[in-house]
Design an enzyme around this catalytic site. Structure first.
Site, PDB file in Angstrom:
ATOM      1  N   GLY B  49       0.890  -1.150   0.000  1.00 42.09           N
ATOM      2  CA  GLY B  49       0.000   0.000   0.000  1.00 42.09           C
ATOM      3  C   GLY B  49       0.928   1.200   0.000  1.00 42.09           C
ATOM      4  N   CYS B  50       0.359   2.356  -0.221  1.00 44.16           N
ATOM      5  CA  CYS B  50       1.197   3.542  -0.278  1.00 44.16           C
ATOM      6  C   CYS B  50       1.751   3.827   1.114  1.00 44.16           C
ATOM      7  CB  CYS B  50       0.367   4.707  -0.772  1.00 44.16           C
ATOM      8  SG  CYS B  50       1.295   6.148  -1.213  1.00 44.16           S
ATOM      9  N   GLN B  51       1.016   3.428   2.168  1.00 45.40           N
ATOM     10  CA  GLN B  51       1.396   3.823   3.511  1.00 45.40           C
ATOM     11  C   GLN B  51       1.830   2.657   4.389  1.00 45.40           C
ATOM     12  OE1 GLN B  51      -0.145   6.894   5.547  1.00 45.40           O
ATOM     13  NE2 GLN B  51      -0.475   8.153   3.742  1.00 45.40           N
ATOM     14  N   SER B 117      -4.906   3.842   1.309  1.00 42.45           N
ATOM     15  CA  SER B 117      -3.579   3.430   0.858  1.00 42.45           C
ATOM     16  C   SER B 117      -2.947   2.457   1.850  1.00 42.45           C
ATOM     17  CB  SER B 117      -2.715   4.662   0.672  1.00 42.45           C
ATOM     18  OG  SER B 117      -2.950   5.600   1.686  1.00 42.45           O
TER      19      SER B 117
END
Ligand SMILES: Cc1ncc(COP(=O)(O)O)c(C=O)c1O
Ligand SMILES: Cc1ncc(COP(=O)(O)O)c(C=O)c1O
Lengths: 407, 138, 407, 138
Positions: B49-51, B117
């Site tokens: 995920g982005c985070q 994210s």
């Protein structure tokens, strides 16, 4: 066929009740940009007043709400244009941006010396110059399908041009200067037979009907929201998934990457690969409102109404002495270009404006087309579904008066 | 079976009075024993995920899939723990056909929004993929 | 110094009185995007409600009014950034678009094999990826100025990098992830000594002070309006006239041409050469409202207020056990990034959001910078002039509670 | 001198009751004799507005500049005719220093807006350029 109630519909568009030079506005410049219904204005307003936040990267509530709303718009467009996948819908700045994205990212990775790109004689500059630029760079050859005096493509000439050298056919769906509706489905099928890709410039189509991606089997289709009753500064590039997947990115920046190191950057998935940077969030979100609005209308009735406007205006205009209509294709959208013998289009534009009538004058960003007809420019009245027959009458009155003054 | 377990979780969450209680429970779930074997935290099993990062592994035992998973974010890990409890030890077919309604019902829907994210959405996709893959083997 | 009245200023921003998850919104994500004052929202609203028309080509009243308003915005920006000529102000889609325009149009015509482009370790992906892409294509070399542990550029290293091979130095004015204010004036002067051009990414600067083009003597300067209390989907590229004049166009299309024939197209004058297609008219027009609004404020007071917020929050945050601030440059804007030992930034973001606090978590589109500090991401609180000390207190309370829950 | 002529034009326009009268007058001015010698309608003397074309020539006679000009749009031509009446036969210095206020006063300002694509603005710029150029010769 049941008629739409134009007076009711006009109430959805606040600007239509304003006055210009003391006269009620008669807005016949829809080909340049369309007016916006209150629901679209409200959506923008509401976003800035209540939900403004950056999207795609935030954990907090506002950012999540804005992201969701933005992605809802993508899905609404997907449905509206009947695209198979939502990631085939790329948000751009507008039609011109979409064409440049493809001429650039697709062109750089697919064109080589001696390849051929086919456009038409009636293209808008936005669908000429990007191809000139990339053909220049790649030493590819730009070919032009000529038109007849009515403003229709010479399909025989087109067929003769097609060969294994043809890599791209880029053409306008509906001509902004002539109104001609091109037989894009046939053109696409023919191009595919020789293995060429097709980009269709739908800038003028979308105000008159939803284009159908799967029926057309088109490779790339571009349009802007501002001509389809939506906000300015946003457009759509549709592309077939496999093609978009294979094309390198156009712009680099935030959102379009997966990982960045100074040694190696990997790109994000579709659609984000082509959406670098913070987008036009307010317009993206208001796009849903525009699509909702137009899908709430009865489009069979609208087609009939627009056809009636076109037919009526055509007859009335032809009654004016010395007036010549440029573009008399059998298959035409509600756009009429004309010239008046011995009178400059600019002068007519100035005078009818004094009477509240907004028409466009000039070359309509189609200089090669104007050259084809041996003229400098035309006067263009372009109708939307909110225009009325009374407005056609007002146009005719104003034109007669202007011609009187100017002859 | 899966739905029974979903309903169980929903019932559990009905006890919580406010978001604090709910998140404290999630966090406590997240903090419990590792949900995955360290050896399975490979590059292959990672979902970026982005985070936050999520690891997911799936093994077939006796025609049933055993899921193990983990995340570096503890709230994400708490939700994963609920998902595993609901889904693991089920047949590929069951998993393919199931609709994960409990997340919405317990008020954690936001975490499963595709615009999040945190990697959970990709994880759910991946779970379904495993189920499809194993269904061909069973 | 006289204090600004934050409570009064907050009333100009309608969103600041809304609630999130039942709690008053504490918006500390200004680095991602800023909120909009009512006057900006009104300007957009008014445009769509009363004046909506396409610009630059129409003779009729609406088109003239819209064009004039749009060009007024250009002049206001010119004045605000102290540019010599209004045609040095190019409207873009945003910061990312502006950087891509230059990396592309300038890069293609100016970079060759072996040339060097210098960026810094603290750049946003938007100022990394475009340069990677063009360096890749041109076989030019990308060099990176390292930073120290406080998040300041190592000027000695920069000086060593400079040589006659250096063609471009592209760097951020204010770091979005660290808050560092870079000594851009000195950096520009040094680059000019070796004949290199400088592009400054002012995305984060413009919310805190007007950048001064003539004082900086910068070659290219880019920023977006959405981070400076203006609309989304619009940005500015400033370029020195002689440089912009010499660069080929980026996108092709309407408005950017003088004449088009299929054989030869000549390009329009500045600024239009770089403004192909219908722009984001509503945002362009509302830009004037944003500039008017910020110039109406007392910026000496604002600087003092923002400094106070920064100092106060820094002290308070440092009192939290296990919390480490990332970025402790001497010269810092009101942006604070931090990590908490043993706790994931995402978890904190989720929990404080429940208490109405909007902060950003993650890598902030600066992955190489995160790698430099050996972290996955940070929690970032970024303050605008409308934030208050009470909001800092609320942040601290929420953080303590979140850390409590999460440890 | 120039200002006297500007005031004269302003006075003339005060007679007109509405835009119709004003534009009819402009059009009649536009229709009168050619304002420029056909031989001077060269590529060099053309100023390309996006919509109408303007030709402009300037000759120095006895330290005074004679302007001749034309346009293919008749309203533009009418305004040009007014401008020539006001400006021609003046010294370069006079022209350089003059402020053309009459256009605004007679309600034709819109035509001189830099956003107009009629070529008039470029024409005024060109007039000033000629004046500067000739002032160096005088
Ligand atoms: C320093 C910096 N550069 C560039 C950008 C990119 O700006 P935009 O996303 O508006 O194009 C941002 C904003 O995210 C930024 O903070
Ligand atoms: C047929 C056609 N193509 C392209 C364009 C360019 O669209 P835009 O200016 O919105 O980028 C237009 C609009 O002017 C058009 O009518």
């Amino acid at each position: 066929m049941k008629k739409i109630n134009v007076n009711e519909i006009r109430k959805d568009f606040p600007i239509l009740s304003r006055k210009v030079n003391g006269k009620p506005l008669v807005y016949l410049d829809n080909g340049a940009t369309s007016q916006k219904p209150q629901v679209v204005i409200d959506a923008i307003n509401n976003y800035y007043t209540n939900d403004n936040a950056n999207i795609h990267r935030g954990v907090h509530t506002l950012s999540q709400a804005a992201t969701t709303a933005y992605e809802v718009s993508r899905k609404k467009i997907q449905t509206w244009i009947n695209a198979e996948h939502s990631e085939e819908v790329i948000f751009t700045k507008g039609t011109t941006d979409g064409i440049n994205l493809i001429s650039n990212a697709w062109g750089r990775s697919n064109l080589k010396k001696g390849d051929e790109v086919i456009i038409t004689e009636m293209e808008h500059h936005s669908n000429i110059v990007p191809w000139q630029m990339i053909c220049d760079e790649k030493e590819a050859i730009l070919k032009v399908i000529p038109i007849n005096d009515s403003g229709e493509l010479l399909m025989g000439e087109y067929k003769k041009m097609l060969s294994s050298k043809t890599k791209m056919v880029a053409l306008v769906h509906v001509s902004n200067a002539l109104g001609t509706i091109n037989p894009v489905q046939e053109i696409i099928a023919l191009a595919h037979e020789v293995g060429a890709k097709v980009l269709v410039d739908g800038a003028q189509q979308v105000a008159h009907a939803a284009p159908n991606m799967r029926d057309l089997d088109v490779d790339f289709y571009v349009f802007g929201l501002h001509k389809m009753f939506g906000p300015t500064g946003i457009g759509i590039l549709y592309g077939k998934k496999a093609l978009l997947y294979a094309i390198p990115p156009y712009q680099g920046g935030g959102d379009m990457i997966k990982t960045v190191t100074f040694e190696k950057t990997t790109y994000n998935e579709l659609p984000f690969k082509f959406e670098a940077g913070t987008p036009n969030i307010s317009a993206g979100i208001a796009t849903a409102a525009a699509v909702d609005y137009i899908t709430s209308l009865n489009w069979d009735e609208i087609h009939a109404h627009e056809q009636e406007l076109l037919d009526y205006a055509t007859v009335e205009l032809k009654n004016i002495k010395g007036l010549k209509i440029i573009g008399e294709a059998t298959n035409k959208a509600s756009v009429i270009s004309f010239v008046v013998e011995g009178i400059h289009a600019y002068d007519i534009g100035v005078i009818v404006d004094k009477m509240g009538i907004a028409v466009r004058t000039g070359h309509h960003c189609t200089q090669p087309l104007m050259n084809r007809f041996g003229i400098q420019g035309t006067i263009r009245a372009s109708f939307a579904f909110y225009n009325s027959k009374q407005e056609v009458d007002l146009l005719i009155v104003a034109l007669n008066r202007a011609i009187n003054m100017l002859s | 079976m899966i739905n029974e377990r979903q309903d169980e979780v929903i019932e559990e969450f009905e006890m919580f009075e406010d978001w604090m209680d709910k998140y404290e429970y999630l966090i406590s779930l997240g903090k419990e024993l590792p949900l995955i074997d360290e050896s399975k935290k490979t590059e292959e099993n990672i979902i970026k995920g982005c985070q936050s990062r999520v690891w997911l592994a799936a093994d077939l035992n006796d025609s049933k899939i055993q899921f193990t998973a983990d995340s570096d974010a503890i709230i994400t890990k708490g939700i994963i723990s609920l998902m595993i409890r609901v889904l693991t030890d089920s047949s590929p077919k069951e998993i393919m056909e199931t609709e994960l309604y409990f997340i919405d019902k317990v008020g954690l829907k936001e975490h499963l929004s595709p615009t999040r994210s945190n990697g959970l959405v990709s994880m759910v996709k991946q779970i379904k993929m495993y189920a499809i893959a194993y269904s061909l083997k069973v």
